[in-house]
Design a protein around this motif. Sequence first.
Motif: not given
Lengths: 85, 163
Positions: A2-29
Amino acid sequence: MGNNEIALLVLFGLASAAAIVGPSLRLLWTLRKDAFPRAVVIKDQNGAVIGTLSAESVQQTDNENDLVRLHERVRRSEHVSVEAA
Amino acid sequence: MSQSRPRSPQVQPQQAPLRGNLSKVTGAGSGTGLVVLAEALPINPVTRLALQLLAPWLAIGVALVGPYFSTFVVLQVKYFGLMHLLKRAKYLEASIPASAPNKAVAQAKVAEMETLIGDVITAMAHTWSGITVSGPGLPQGALRSGPSEVGGPNQGGGITPHS
């Protein structure tokens, strides 16, 4: 799915991507100046500054023993860290 | 006793810092990402279940390896930076004309700088080996006065005074 499940997946997908990219960018910064330094500050294990090493100092004729004394202090240190000045 | 020593034994040496907390964040993020990926991909249910069961192990594995990986990246970038500094010093030395009076001084300085940077890199690698071999809880002076070397090259230590 359903739409709710897809929205949940997108939400958590974005959060996990931010959790991976953020510390990597901070290290490079934190390292942004360390890759191409004009001069470096050498510190010992307590964070105290041992000395400064700059590329421009080869053109100066004064203080030619500074490099030798800096080398002496580096040899006496167990741990050394380097930061771009 | 403590006045004669420059540092008290309680003070930990400031080694290359382990970036622990953000590695845990990254581990949690990759675990969640694996679950999301397994849910979104069109794969058969057994593989999907296997991927989702694998996710916590990926998370804790990333959290464990992360500090060592980031320390490795830091040391690698600083090694690259020192090499860049040496290359720039050699370039500046080469730009001095051979008839100039400061040519000999500059050549001596570049040679000294080359060995100095080599020693700095050795001492930085010593810091790295101190993390991996002995752990961050190494007491002060253990490498200097211990009966046996804990590990790693001893060029960075002050065991023999340099003459």
